[in-house]
Design a protein around this motif. Structure first.
Motif, mmCIF file in Angstrom:
data_model
loop_
_atom_site.group_PDB
_atom_site.id
_atom_site.type_symbol
_atom_site.label_atom_id
_atom_site.label_comp_id
_atom_site.label_asym_id
_atom_site.label_seq_id
_atom_site.Cartn_x
_atom_site.Cartn_y
_atom_site.Cartn_z
ATOM 1 N N PRO A 296 0.793 -1.240 0.000
ATOM 2 C CA PRO A 296 0.000 0.000 0.000
ATOM 3 C C PRO A 296 0.821 1.283 0.000
ATOM 4 O O PRO A 296 0.248 2.366 -0.119
ATOM 5 N N ALA A 297 2.138 1.192 0.110
ATOM 6 C CA ALA A 297 2.971 2.388 0.006
ATOM 7 C C ALA A 297 3.004 2.922 -1.417
ATOM 8 O O ALA A 297 3.387 4.076 -1.640
ATOM 9 N N PHE A 298 2.556 2.106 -2.387
ATOM 10 C CA PHE A 298 2.725 2.450 -3.795
ATOM 11 C C PHE A 298 1.411 2.797 -4.482
ATOM 12 O O PHE A 298 0.351 2.276 -4.136
ATOM 13 N N GLU A 299 1.514 3.675 -5.456
ATOM 14 C CA GLU A 299 0.348 4.130 -6.215
ATOM 15 C C GLU A 299 -0.376 2.940 -6.842
ATOM 16 O O GLU A 299 0.235 2.035 -7.400
ATOM 17 N N GLY A 300 -1.708 2.967 -6.721
ATOM 18 C CA GLY A 300 -2.522 1.946 -7.350
ATOM 19 C C GLY A 300 -2.680 0.664 -6.558
ATOM 20 O O GLY A 300 -3.418 -0.230 -6.979
ATOM 21 N N LEU A 301 -2.015 0.556 -5.424
ATOM 22 C CA LEU A 301 -2.090 -0.662 -4.613
ATOM 23 C C LEU A 301 -2.777 -0.350 -3.287
ATOM 24 O O LEU A 301 -2.507 0.669 -2.658
#
Length: 312
Positions: A296-301
Motif C-alpha cells: 500500500p505504500a505504492f500508487e494503485g495498490l
C-alpha cells in the motif's frame, strides 16, 4: 479432455503472471536504502529533520514498524536484509559470527549465511550493480560478499555518506544500501531524548539530504525508490528491551511510484523491508522468508482486505 486441461492450466499460469506484473509498481529501476542505526520515531519528530519530514509529506510512512526481539543491532539488520527473523536466519545477538553461533539458519547459501536480498537479486540479475557502504563494521559480516559489486566500510558518518554518494554518481546501482551508526552512538552516550541524540538525528537528516541530491545529480532520482529504515529505537541510554520506545521504528518510502502524504495502515515488521525490495524489483523471494511486501505504500495498490483493526 487432456487438451482442455492443458489449456486451462496454461491460461491460469499466464493469468497469474499477468496479475503479478500488473500488481507490481512500474518504472522503479533503482532502490536505495538508507539505514540509520538507533533512529526512533521520537527522534524524527523532535529532532531537526526537514529532509525526513519532506520525504514523509511527499511519500509514505509507517510510524510503528515492529522490530524483531531482542531490539538490538545484529539480529535486526540481518532481518531487514534477510526477509526473516532470528528463528529463521539464526542471528540472535551481537555476538554472532559466521563461524561462531549456536543456531544454524533454517536454509543457507554456500557461505553458510541465510539468503539476503543482495544474494537473491544478484542470482536473478547477475549483471546488476549492487553496493553496500557502512559505518558499523558489524554490518559487513551479515551478507554474502560475492553478491555485491561494491563493499566499503568507513569510520565516520561523513566519510560513509561521501563515498556512497560518489558510488551512486559513478555506478548508478540497481540496489544500494548505506548504514549510518552515529545516531546509535549518541543514544548510548547522551541518552535517547537528549540534546546530543536530537543533534545526531539532525546530522543524519542533512546526510540524507545530500544523498537525495546525489541521486538527482546522477540523473536517476525519477526512477528511484528511496527507503529510510532503522534497526531499533532506544530508552534512556540503551536498547534491547521489549518496549515501544526500543522495538518500534519508522519506515519511510519516497520517490518513484510512492503515494504522497500517505500513512500506511498495514502491519509492518522489520523483515518486510527485504520483501518490499524484492517485490518492486520483480524478484521472487525465497520460501524460507516470512516477510511480506508493503504494497500500500505504492500508487494503485490497496491495503490488505483482511487488515485487522485494533479494538477501541
Amino acid at each position: 479432455m487432456l487438451l482442455r486441461i492443458s489449456f486451462l492450466l496454461s491460461f491460469a499460469a499466464f493469468s497469474s503472471f499477468c496479475f503479478a506484473q500488473k500488481d507490481r509498481p512500474k518504472g522503479i529501476e533503482h532502490v536505495i536504502v538508507i539505514g540509520v542505526d538507533g533512529l526512533s520515531p521520537d527522534g524524527i519528530n523532535k529532532g531537526k529533520s526537514p529532509v525526513l519530514h519532506d520525504m514523509i509529506a511527499n511519500g509514505s510512512v509507517k510510524w510503528n514498524v515492529r522490530t524483531v526481539l531482542t531490539s538490538a543491532s545484529s539480529q535486526n539488520w540481518a532481518s531487514m536484509i534477510m526477509g526473516a527473523g532470528p528463528e529463521q536466519h539464526g542471528i540472535i545477538n551481537n555476538d554472532w559470527e559466521i563461524d561462531k553461533h549456536t543456531l544454524p539458519p533454517i536454509v543457507q547459501e554456500k557461505d553458510g549465511r541465510f539468503p539476503t536480498i543482495f544474494s537473491i537479486f544478484q542470482k536473478a540479475n547477475p549483471k546488476a550493480e549492487i553496493g553496500v557502504v557502512y559505518h558499523w563494521d558489524g554490518f559487513g559480516r551479515l551478507f554474502q560478499k560475492d553478491a555485491v559489486n561494491y563493499d566499503k566500510r568507513f569510520g565516520t558518518e561523513d566519510s560513509t555518506a561521501t563515498d556512497f554518494i560518489n558510488y551512486i554518481k559513478t555506478k548508478k546501482p540497481a540496489l544500494g544500501f548505506v548504514h549510518f551508526d552515529h545516531v546509535d552512538h549518541a543514544g548510548h552516550h547522551g541518552g535517547h531524548g537528549s540534546p546530543e541524540y536530537y543533534q545526531s538525528v539532525a546530522k543524519a537528516d542533512s546526510l540524507i539530504g545530500k544523498i537525495l541530491s546525489g541521486l538527482k545529480d546522477a540523473g536517476i532520482m525519477d526512477r528511484t525508490l528511496v527507503i529510510v529504515w532503522a534497526d531499533h529505537g532506544g530508552l534512556n541510554k540503551g536498547h534491547g528491551g521489549a518496549t515501544p520506545q526500543e522495538a518500534e521504528i519508522a519506515g519511510i518510502f519516497y520517490g518513484k511510484d510512492v503515494k504522497k502524504g500517505y500513512k500506511i495502515e498495514q502491519e509492518v515488521y522489520t523483515y518486510d523491508l527485504a520483501s518490499t525490495i524484492a517485490f518492486v524489483l520483480g524478484v521472487q523471494q525465497p520460501y524460507a522468508w516470512i516477510g511480506r511486501p508493503v504494497k500500500p505504500a505504492f500508487e494503485g495498490l490497496k491495503e490488505p482486505e483482511n487488515l485487522w483493526k485494533s479494538a477501541k
